[in-house]
Design an enzyme around this catalytic site. Structure first.
Site, PDB file in Angstrom:
ATOM      1  CB  SER A 430      -7.628  -2.637   6.608  1.00 35.75           C
ATOM      2  OG  SER A 430      -7.344  -3.674   5.957  1.00 35.75           O
ATOM      3  CG  HIS A 451      -5.904   2.377   7.526  1.00 36.02           C
ATOM      4  ND1 HIS A 451      -7.006   2.627   7.463  1.00 36.02           N
ATOM      5  CD2 HIS A 451      -5.434   1.201   6.604  1.00 36.02           C
ATOM      6  CE1 HIS A 451      -7.614   2.079   6.578  1.00 36.02           C
ATOM      7  NE2 HIS A 451      -6.852   1.030   6.187  1.00 36.02           N
ATOM      8  CD  GLU A 463      -8.234   6.124   8.800  1.00 31.21           C
ATOM      9  OE1 GLU A 463      -9.558   6.569   9.467  1.00 31.21           O
ATOM     10  OE2 GLU A 463      -8.395   5.077   8.431  1.00 31.21           O
ATOM     11  CG  ASN A 501     -11.846   1.153   5.380  1.00 36.16           C
ATOM     12  OD1 ASN A 501     -11.532   1.892   4.400  1.00 36.16           O
ATOM     13  ND2 ASN A 501     -10.778   0.411   5.769  1.00 36.16           N
TER      14      ASN A 501
HETATM   15  P1  NAD Z   1      -0.224  -9.151   1.060  1.00 31.37           P
HETATM   16  O1  NAD Z   1      -0.954 -10.480   1.254  1.00 31.37           O
HETATM   17  O2  NAD Z   1      -0.083  -8.631  -0.301  1.00 31.37           O
HETATM   18  O3  NAD Z   1       1.076  -9.186   2.021  1.00 31.37           O
HETATM   19  C1  NAD Z   1       1.396  -9.946   3.192  1.00 31.37           C
HETATM   20  C2  NAD Z   1       2.769 -10.315   3.312  1.00 31.37           C
HETATM   21  O4  NAD Z   1       2.871 -10.669   4.884  1.00 31.37           O
HETATM   22  C3  NAD Z   1       2.956 -11.747   2.494  1.00 31.37           C
HETATM   23  O5  NAD Z   1       4.097 -11.356   1.800  1.00 31.37           O
HETATM   24  C4  NAD Z   1       3.183 -12.685   3.677  1.00 31.37           C
HETATM   25  O6  NAD Z   1       4.295 -13.661   3.116  1.00 31.37           O
HETATM   26  C5  NAD Z   1       3.539 -11.625   4.512  1.00 31.37           C
HETATM   27  N1  NAD Z   1       3.855 -12.599   6.154  1.00 31.37           N
HETATM   28  C6  NAD Z   1       2.848 -13.149   6.350  1.00 31.37           C
HETATM   29  N2  NAD Z   1       3.016 -13.524   7.794  1.00 31.37           N
HETATM   30  C7  NAD Z   1       4.322 -13.135   7.933  1.00 31.37           C
HETATM   31  C8  NAD Z   1       5.325 -12.992   8.916  1.00 31.37           C
HETATM   32  N3  NAD Z   1       5.127 -13.823  10.158  1.00 31.37           N
HETATM   33  N4  NAD Z   1       6.379 -12.285   8.894  1.00 31.37           N
HETATM   34  C9  NAD Z   1       6.601 -11.518   7.962  1.00 31.37           C
HETATM   35  N5  NAD Z   1       5.945 -11.486   6.858  1.00 31.37           N
HETATM   36  C10 NAD Z   1       4.676 -12.219   6.992  1.00 31.37           C
HETATM   37  O7  NAD Z   1      -1.132  -8.408   1.771  1.00 31.37           O
HETATM   38  P2  NAD Z   1      -1.264  -6.806   2.002  1.00 31.37           P
HETATM   39  O8  NAD Z   1      -2.458  -6.305   0.914  1.00 31.37           O
HETATM   40  O9  NAD Z   1       0.023  -6.019   1.602  1.00 31.37           O
HETATM   41  O10 NAD Z   1      -1.832  -6.503   3.250  1.00 31.37           O
HETATM   42  C11 NAD Z   1      -1.316  -6.641   4.560  1.00 31.37           C
HETATM   43  C12 NAD Z   1      -1.738  -5.784   5.484  1.00 31.37           C
HETATM   44  O11 NAD Z   1      -2.132  -4.490   5.178  1.00 31.37           O
HETATM   45  C13 NAD Z   1      -2.958  -6.395   5.937  1.00 31.37           C
HETATM   46  O12 NAD Z   1      -3.253  -6.423   7.376  1.00 31.37           O
HETATM   47  C14 NAD Z   1      -4.093  -5.656   5.342  1.00 31.37           C
HETATM   48  O13 NAD Z   1      -5.443  -5.419   5.956  1.00 31.37           O
HETATM   49  C15 NAD Z   1      -3.568  -4.311   5.477  1.00 31.37           C
HETATM   50  N6  NAD Z   1      -4.061  -3.300   4.427  1.00 31.37           N
HETATM   51  C16 NAD Z   1      -4.047  -3.690   3.093  1.00 31.37           C
HETATM   52  C17 NAD Z   1      -4.703  -2.679   2.172  1.00 31.37           C
HETATM   53  C18 NAD Z   1      -4.788  -3.083   0.839  1.00 31.37           C
HETATM   54  O14 NAD Z   1      -5.545  -2.375   0.127  1.00 31.37           O
HETATM   55  N7  NAD Z   1      -4.433  -4.177   0.396  1.00 31.37           N
HETATM   56  C19 NAD Z   1      -4.964  -1.580   2.726  1.00 31.37           C
HETATM   57  C20 NAD Z   1      -4.579  -0.882   4.075  1.00 31.37           C
HETATM   58  C21 NAD Z   1      -4.260  -1.831   4.777  1.00 31.37           C
END
Ligand code: NAD
Length: 716
Positions: A430, A451, A463, A501
């Site tokens: 993000s 995104h 996006e 954003n």
């Molecule tokens: P989260 O912490 O819920 O999940 C991340 C997962 O990735 C965890 O389960 C972790 O164990 C896993 N992980 C870490 N390293 C890894 C690897 N090497 N191989 C495989 N899995 C691995 O986080 P999230 O909220 O799901 O966010 C994930 C991504 O999405 C981030 O880049 C975040 O910026 C983006 N994002 C989040 C949102 C939101 O609202 N939460 C919205 C858009 C984008």
């Protein structure tokens, strides 16, 4: 070329509607003229005892009126005349010499449903493609071909109001249950059954009903004037509460329905025609019709200017990270029948992710959106793993691992060592620039941003972010796949905050500055709800998570300097350990189960203004917050982050919930006028130097009297 074909056989005329060169059937002036000819022919032919209206399209019965024709209305009176002409046409179905049967398979919308309601008998094909609706209010209009009169008389007042005021789709089975249709059959025998029913109607074996002469129908409450008054009053109150008075067509639709109950049948139709005309000339319908054209044009756009290879098929995907976003992405993919290889680093995380996918699908089952069989099928499409087995035949991989560049780089390298040649690596970051993620790739032309917004299964926008190196074929394939997931997809260039954003940042910052000054939390949220946003900005902060908002605010500040500095309040409140809803402590109070309560008054102690509060008018709050966002959206056009103003408006409406009746931030520029907007921004900038400096493009437009959109004809 004609849209209608009439075949008479054994006393039944079968009229097949199949608009040449179009994917769906629509009513236009030319089509209506053909209907008149067909009616004349059938009425004259004494051998015809009954008639069937059926579609030649596989997915659609009739999708409604041709919206292009709405743009040609010259005045409200002109639109009223067209509505009255529609009434005359429909009354020929209802009152003509022969009884009509509507044989409905696929979408039966707007004028299509109104025509069906005028038929003596309706049969639907039992298919998931069959949906019936009166979606006119979604365009800021009301049904104009008798829908507000015939629907209540067919299904009763409450069911009818629910359909007319929401425009929602009713599936075949529900249509049968509510009495909207008389019979449901397998689509393969639809035509034969319809012919048989037309014969029976012609022979008097089935009584010929006329919706508008059967009188009021419905539940006990609706059958007496006092009960009806209660239903209307409740509907009006609910409508006002939900729409905050921004959608005049909702009240007009209620008035049209009520007129049919209070006066004569003729009064009802006349009121409908008059109000249809009035609604066709509201500012709201203009914006909603714009959004219709904008989404339609976006659906045909693969996000590539010039030639691009056609999108490659994506028959399976890989998802890295089984957390919050990864699970959402896996779930929406499974819903579309696309298998998912789902990887995390630990078994427990994979199990949790699979559980989250199951929850999303289970919810659809509980809501009867899918059958148990479909639920089992979809769930079985997602398989978990802690290594890269099963990734060697994945054409598209979407990573949703921790928001950390080093972690992202590690997964790019690991994944590319197992993915097939030519596979696409998509990142759901993000905040990290896509070109930075691509630095670790052997082939940056295959790297793209996808995104998604949370919760993924509910938020309609995606996006797709492209760098100068992303290959056109990669863009086209990613866009096509996003669309397959049911998302509205905009393609934006790689820059901090991307688009959504980016425009959110000054808006959220400005809300924070108001808190710095001592404005009450509920005053800010209420002002923006009244402006038309679905949630207020302070509530949004709590929803997103204060830590997440803090981090992204800092990134935007370092990219754009003084203009996008976060408020002092946000930093101070984060320092108290508040995380927002997820920590059950934020600007608002939350109970044990996370249900939101009132403002947490103790949070004010952490703001620069402390416990002293100031009053500010809703108008001033709205001016500062909305114009901060609008000005930033213009900068995104100016800097080439957006490919077209259309994408900026769609992104804001579908990604943030920017009020649809305003059309989007760039439509707001056209509504206010560039010169007037520059003046308003300059006035704000004089008070808050640096934050409201009008975008260069806006000044240019002001000088040339320019607009983002054409002022006549099709809006996009
Ligand atoms: P989260 O912490 O819920 O999940 C991340 C997962 O990735 C965890 O389960 C972790 O164990 C896993 N992980 C870490 N390293 C890894 C690897 N090497 N191989 C495989 N899995 C691995 O986080 P999230 O909220 O799901 O966010 C994930 C991504 O999405 C981030 O880049 C975040 O910026 C983006 N994002 C989040 C949102 C939101 O609202 N939460 C919205 C858009 C984008």
């Amino acid at each position: 070329m004609s849209a209608l074909s009439v075949v008479v056989h054994d006393g039944v005329a079968v009229v097949t509607f199949d608009l040449p060169g179009e994917p769906v059937n629509k009513f236009s002036k030319a089509v209506i003229a053909e209907f008149v000819t067909a009616f004349d022919q059938i009425e004259r032919d004494a051998s015809v005892k009954g008639a069937v209206l059926i579609s030649g399209k596989s997915d659609t019965f009739i999708a409604g009126a041709d919206i292009d024709q709405f743009l040609e209305f010259t005045s409200a009176a002109d639109a009223t005349r067209e509505s009255a002409a529609g009434h005359t046409l429909m009354s020929r179905l209802e009152e003509g010499r022969v009884p009509w049967v509507a044989a409905i398979n696929g979408a039966c919308l707007g004028g299509g449903l109104e025509a069906s309601l005028a038929c003596a008998y309706r049969i639907v094909g039992d298919s998931p493609k069959t949906v019936l609706a009166l979606p006119e209010v979604q365009l800021g209009l009301i049904p104009g071909a008798g829908g507000t009169q015939r629907l209540p008389r067919t299904v009763g007042l409450q069911v009818a109001l629910d359909m007319i005021l929401t425009g929602k789709n009713v599936r075949a089975k529900k249509a049968l249950q509510t009495g909207l249709v008389d019979e449901m059959v397998h689509p393969n025998i639809l035509r034969d059954v319809a012919i048989a029913r037309a014969k029976d109607l012609g022979a008097g074996k089935i009584a010929r009903k006329r919706a508008h002469s059967t009188g009021a129908k419905g539940a006990l409450l609706e059958n007496n004037p006092v009960g009806r008054a209660v239903v209307f009053r409740q509907a009006r109150e609910m409508t006002m509460k939900k729409s905050r008075g921004h959608y005049p067509a909702l009240l007009a639709a209620l008035d049209a329905v009520a007129a049919g109950y209070h006066g004569t049948v003729a009064d009802g139709f006349a009121t409908e025609a008059r109000l249809f005309g009035e609604m066709a000339f509201t500012a709201v319908s203009k914006q909603l019709i714009f959004l219709f054209y904008a989404t339609t044009s976006l659906k045909k756009d693969l996000g590539v200017s010039g030639d691009a290879p056609p999108p490659a098929p994506v028959g399976k995907i890989g998802v890295l990270g089984t957390g919050f976003m990864g699970a959402g992405i896996a779930a929406v993919s499974a819903m579309q029948g696309v298998p998912v290889r789902f990887k995390d680093t630990k078994h427990a995380a994979v199990a949790k992710g699979l559980g989250a996918v199951r929850d999303v699908l289970k919810d659809r089952l509980t809501k009867k959106q899918i059958t148990r069989h479909q639920f089992e099928d979809q769930l079985s499409l997602v398989s978990g793993t802690v290594d890269y087995t099963g990734f060697s035949n994945v054409p598209l991989l979407i990573e949703a691992v921790f928001e950390d560049l080093a972690v992202k780089h590690a997964v790019v390298r690991d994944a590319e060592s197992v993915l097939p040649p030519g596979a696409i690596f998509a990142t759901n970051t993000s905040t990290i620039p896509i070109h930075r993620v691509a630095e670790a790739s052997r082939d940056p032309s295959r790297v793209v941003g996808m995104h998604f917004f949370s919760p993924v299964h509910k938020m309609p926008l995606l996006e797709v972010i492209v760098t100068p190196r992303t290959a056109p074929g990669v863009i086209a394939t990613t866009v096509a796949f996003g669309r397959k997931l049911g998302k509205t997809v905009i393609v934006v260039n790689d820059a901090p905050g991307f688009y959504v954003n980016r425009i959110l940042a000054p808006y959220i910052n400005e809300a924070g500055k108001l808190l710095d000054d001592g404005v009450r939390i509920e005053a800010i949220d209420k002002a923006m709800l009244d402006y038309g946003f679905p949630v207020g900005p302070v509530t949004l902060l709590d929803e997103v998570g204060l830590d997440v908002a803090g981090k992204s605010g800092a990134i935007m500040a370092s990219a754009f300097g003084d203009r996008l500095q976060p408020s002092a309040t946000l930093g101070k409140v984060i320092a108290t350990g508040r995380l927002g809803r997820k920590g059950k402590k934020g600007f608002y109070l939350y109970d044990e189960r996370g249900k939101k309560g009132g403002v947490d008054e103790s949070v004010y102690a952490a703001t620069p203004a402390g416990s002293s509060r100031i009053e500010m008018s809703a108008a001033e709050i709205q001016e500062r917050l909305s114009l901060a966002m609008v000005n930033e959206a213009v900068r995104c056009v100016e800097e080439g982050i957006l490919r077209a103003p259309r994408d900026g408006d769609i992104g804001a409406v579908f990604g943030i919930g920017f009020p649809p009746f305003r059309g989007g931030p760039l439509r707001v520029v056209d509504t206010i006028g560039a010169a007037a907007l520059v003046a308003r921004l300059e006035a704000l900038n004089a008070r808050f130097p640096g934050r409201f400096e009008p975008a260069g493009l806006l000044r240019e437009m002001a000088n040339k009297n320019g607009t983002f959109y054409p002022t006549t004809g099709k809006p996009v």
